[in-house]
Scaffold this motif. Structure first.
Motif, PDB file in Angstrom:
ATOM      1  N   MET A   1     -27.170  27.985  -4.452  1.00  0.00           N
ATOM      2  CA  MET A   1     -26.473  28.862  -3.518  1.00  0.00           C
ATOM      3  C   MET A   1     -26.518  28.202  -2.150  1.00  0.00           C
ATOM      4  O   MET A   1     -27.547  27.720  -1.722  1.00  0.00           O
ATOM      5  N   THR A   2     -25.409  28.222  -1.474  1.00  0.00           N
ATOM      6  CA  THR A   2     -25.322  27.586  -0.173  1.00  0.00           C
ATOM      7  C   THR A   2     -25.676  28.568   0.931  1.00  0.00           C
ATOM      8  O   THR A   2     -25.742  29.767   0.725  1.00  0.00           O
ATOM      9  N   ILE A   3     -25.883  28.011   2.113  1.00  0.00           N
ATOM     10  CA  ILE A   3     -26.193  28.832   3.293  1.00  0.00           C
ATOM     11  C   ILE A   3     -25.045  29.792   3.571  1.00  0.00           C
ATOM     12  O   ILE A   3     -25.260  30.947   3.910  1.00  0.00           O
ATOM     13  N   SER A   4     -23.813  29.309   3.412  1.00  0.00           N
ATOM     14  CA  SER A   4     -22.661  30.171   3.704  1.00  0.00           C
ATOM     15  C   SER A   4     -22.606  31.353   2.736  1.00  0.00           C
ATOM     16  O   SER A   4     -22.204  32.450   3.120  1.00  0.00           O
ATOM     17  N   ALA A   5     -23.014  31.151   1.489  1.00  0.00           N
ATOM     18  CA  ALA A   5     -23.033  32.249   0.528  1.00  0.00           C
ATOM     19  C   ALA A   5     -24.087  33.290   0.913  1.00  0.00           C
ATOM     20  O   ALA A   5     -23.846  34.497   0.819  1.00  0.00           O
ATOM     21  N   ILE A   6     -25.239  32.829   1.360  1.00  0.00           N
ATOM     22  CA  ILE A   6     -26.292  33.741   1.794  1.00  0.00           C
ATOM     23  C   ILE A   6     -25.838  34.501   3.035  1.00  0.00           C
ATOM     24  O   ILE A   6     -26.028  35.712   3.146  1.00  0.00           O
ATOM     25  N   GLN A   7     -25.203  33.794   3.958  1.00  0.00           N
ATOM     26  CA  GLN A   7     -24.699  34.446   5.162  1.00  0.00           C
ATOM     27  C   GLN A   7     -23.632  35.474   4.823  1.00  0.00           C
ATOM     28  O   GLN A   7     -23.556  36.532   5.439  1.00  0.00           O
ATOM     29  N   SER A   8     -22.833  35.189   3.815  1.00  0.00           N
ATOM     30  CA  SER A   8     -21.806  36.134   3.386  1.00  0.00           C
ATOM     31  C   SER A   8     -22.438  37.415   2.848  1.00  0.00           C
ATOM     32  O   SER A   8     -21.993  38.517   3.161  1.00  0.00           O
ATOM     33  N   VAL A   9     -23.493  37.269   2.041  1.00  0.00           N
ATOM     34  CA  VAL A   9     -24.198  38.436   1.507  1.00  0.00           C
ATOM     35  C   VAL A   9     -24.833  39.228   2.637  1.00  0.00           C
ATOM     36  O   VAL A   9     -24.747  40.468   2.674  1.00  0.00           O
ATOM     37  N   LEU A  10     -25.454  38.549   3.581  1.00  0.00           N
ATOM     38  CA  LEU A  10     -26.063  39.238   4.716  1.00  0.00           C
ATOM     39  C   LEU A  10     -25.016  39.960   5.551  1.00  0.00           C
ATOM     40  O   LEU A  10     -25.253  41.090   6.017  1.00  0.00           O
ATOM     41  N   GLN A  11     -23.862  39.333   5.734  1.00  0.00           N
ATOM     42  CA  GLN A  11     -22.797  39.974   6.497  1.00  0.00           C
ATOM     43  C   GLN A  11     -22.299  41.221   5.776  1.00  0.00           C
ATOM     44  O   GLN A  11     -22.041  42.244   6.406  1.00  0.00           O
ATOM     45  N   GLN A  12     -22.186  41.167   4.454  1.00  0.00           N
ATOM     46  CA  GLN A  12     -21.772  42.344   3.689  1.00  0.00           C
ATOM     47  C   GLN A  12     -22.802  43.455   3.809  1.00  0.00           C
ATOM     48  O   GLN A  12     -22.441  44.626   3.941  1.00  0.00           O
ATOM     49  N   LEU A  13     -24.083  43.106   3.771  1.00  0.00           N
ATOM     50  CA  LEU A  13     -25.136  44.106   3.945  1.00  0.00           C
ATOM     51  C   LEU A  13     -25.049  44.746   5.323  1.00  0.00           C
ATOM     52  O   LEU A  13     -25.179  45.967   5.459  1.00  0.00           O
ATOM     53  N   GLN A  14     -24.847  43.939   6.338  1.00  0.00           N
ATOM     54  CA  GLN A  14     -24.764  44.471   7.694  1.00  0.00           C
ATOM     55  C   GLN A  14     -23.542  45.356   7.860  1.00  0.00           C
ATOM     56  O   GLN A  14     -23.617  46.411   8.489  1.00  0.00           O
ATOM     57  N   THR A  15     -22.426  44.961   7.279  1.00  0.00           N
ATOM     58  CA  THR A  15     -21.214  45.772   7.359  1.00  0.00           C
ATOM     59  C   THR A  15     -21.427  47.108   6.672  1.00  0.00           C
ATOM     60  O   THR A  15     -21.054  48.156   7.208  1.00  0.00           O
ATOM     61  N   THR A  16     -22.039  47.084   5.503  1.00  0.00           N
ATOM     62  CA  THR A  16     -22.318  48.319   4.778  1.00  0.00           C
ATOM     63  C   THR A  16     -23.295  49.191   5.552  1.00  0.00           C
ATOM     64  O   THR A  16     -23.106  50.406   5.655  1.00  0.00           O
ATOM     65  N   ALA A  17     -24.311  48.579   6.119  1.00  0.00           N
ATOM     66  CA  ALA A  17     -25.292  49.337   6.890  1.00  0.00           C
ATOM     67  C   ALA A  17     -24.653  49.962   8.121  1.00  0.00           C
ATOM     68  O   ALA A  17     -24.933  51.116   8.456  1.00  0.00           O
ATOM     69  N   GLY A  86     -25.558  47.787  -4.722  1.00  0.00           N
ATOM     70  CA  GLY A  86     -26.978  47.500  -4.542  1.00  0.00           C
ATOM     71  C   GLY A  86     -27.498  46.523  -5.585  1.00  0.00           C
ATOM     72  O   GLY A  86     -28.295  45.632  -5.281  1.00  0.00           O
ATOM     73  N   LEU A  87     -27.038  46.689  -6.803  1.00  0.00           N
ATOM     74  CA  LEU A  87     -27.440  45.793  -7.884  1.00  0.00           C
ATOM     75  C   LEU A  87     -26.950  44.370  -7.631  1.00  0.00           C
ATOM     76  O   LEU A  87     -27.694  43.401  -7.828  1.00  0.00           O
ATOM     77  N   GLN A  88     -25.719  44.235  -7.162  1.00  0.00           N
ATOM     78  CA  GLN A  88     -25.182  42.907  -6.863  1.00  0.00           C
ATOM     79  C   GLN A  88     -25.914  42.255  -5.692  1.00  0.00           C
ATOM     80  O   GLN A  88     -26.160  41.046  -5.710  1.00  0.00           O
ATOM     81  N   VAL A  89     -26.264  43.035  -4.689  1.00  0.00           N
ATOM     82  CA  VAL A  89     -27.031  42.502  -3.560  1.00  0.00           C
ATOM     83  C   VAL A  89     -28.380  42.012  -4.049  1.00  0.00           C
ATOM     84  O   VAL A  89     -28.845  40.927  -3.683  1.00  0.00           O
ATOM     85  N   ARG A  90     -29.026  42.808  -4.905  1.00  0.00           N
ATOM     86  CA  ARG A  90     -30.313  42.394  -5.455  1.00  0.00           C
ATOM     87  C   ARG A  90     -30.171  41.088  -6.238  1.00  0.00           C
ATOM     88  O   ARG A  90     -30.987  40.170  -6.093  1.00  0.00           O
ATOM     89  N   ASN A  91     -29.124  40.992  -7.051  1.00  0.00           N
ATOM     90  CA  ASN A  91     -28.906  39.776  -7.829  1.00  0.00           C
ATOM     91  C   ASN A  91     -28.709  38.561  -6.924  1.00  0.00           C
ATOM     92  O   ASN A  91     -29.244  37.480  -7.200  1.00  0.00           O
ATOM     93  N   LYS A  92     -27.964  38.742  -5.835  1.00  0.00           N
ATOM     94  CA  LYS A  92     -27.747  37.631  -4.899  1.00  0.00           C
ATOM     95  C   LYS A  92     -29.051  37.246  -4.200  1.00  0.00           C
ATOM     96  O   LYS A  92     -29.319  36.060  -3.992  1.00  0.00           O
ATOM     97  N   LEU A  93     -29.851  38.227  -3.833  1.00  0.00           N
ATOM     98  CA  LEU A  93     -31.121  37.929  -3.181  1.00  0.00           C
ATOM     99  C   LEU A  93     -32.077  37.197  -4.122  1.00  0.00           C
ATOM    100  O   LEU A  93     -32.748  36.248  -3.716  1.00  0.00           O
ATOM    101  N   VAL A  94     -32.119  37.621  -5.371  1.00  0.00           N
ATOM    102  CA  VAL A  94     -32.978  36.946  -6.349  1.00  0.00           C
ATOM    103  C   VAL A  94     -32.490  35.520  -6.571  1.00  0.00           C
ATOM    104  O   VAL A  94     -33.287  34.578  -6.624  1.00  0.00           O
TER     105      VAL A  94
END
Length: 105
Positions: A1-17, A86-94
């Motif tokens: 997983m690249t840095i940009s993919a992790i940043q994308s997941v974090l951005q989605q979490l922040q948008t949802t939050a 939430g499940l997809q976020v968990r999968n990306k974090l793992v």
């Protein structure tokens, strides 16, 4: 997983939050509580969404007035979508954690 993919997941979490916190009240800012606090809040919102949907379904089953079937179905679908997100976020974090652990120094 690249840095940009992790940043994308974090951005989605922040948008949802941010979208969920705008419904709940004024935004406090992500920096105040950190990532773990935002993750906990997201999980709490998912839990609340599921509890509300199941409560609506139970009210409909008991025949309480003012509870329409279409509202129950929409609430159940929203809870399901929240859970799947939430499940997809968990999968990306793992996956990100595993990628970091597999990096050679």
């Amino acid at each position: 997983m690249t840095i940009s993919a992790i940043q994308s997941v974090l951005q989605q979490l922040q948008t949802t939050a941010l979208s969920a916190s705008s419904l709940a009240g004024p935004a406090e800012g992500v920096a105040a509580g950190g990532f773990s606090d935002e993750l906990r809040k997201s999980l709490d919102r998912i839990s609340d969404s599921q509890q509300h949907a199941y409560g609506q379904a139970e009210s409909f089953e008991l025949g309480k007035p003012g509870v329409a079937l279409n509202d129950v179905m929409v609430d159940l679908q929203k809870a399901n979508i929240d859970f799947q997100m939430g499940l997809q976020v968990r999968n990306k974090l793992v996956s990100a954690y595993q990628d970091v652990m597999n990096m050679s120094v």
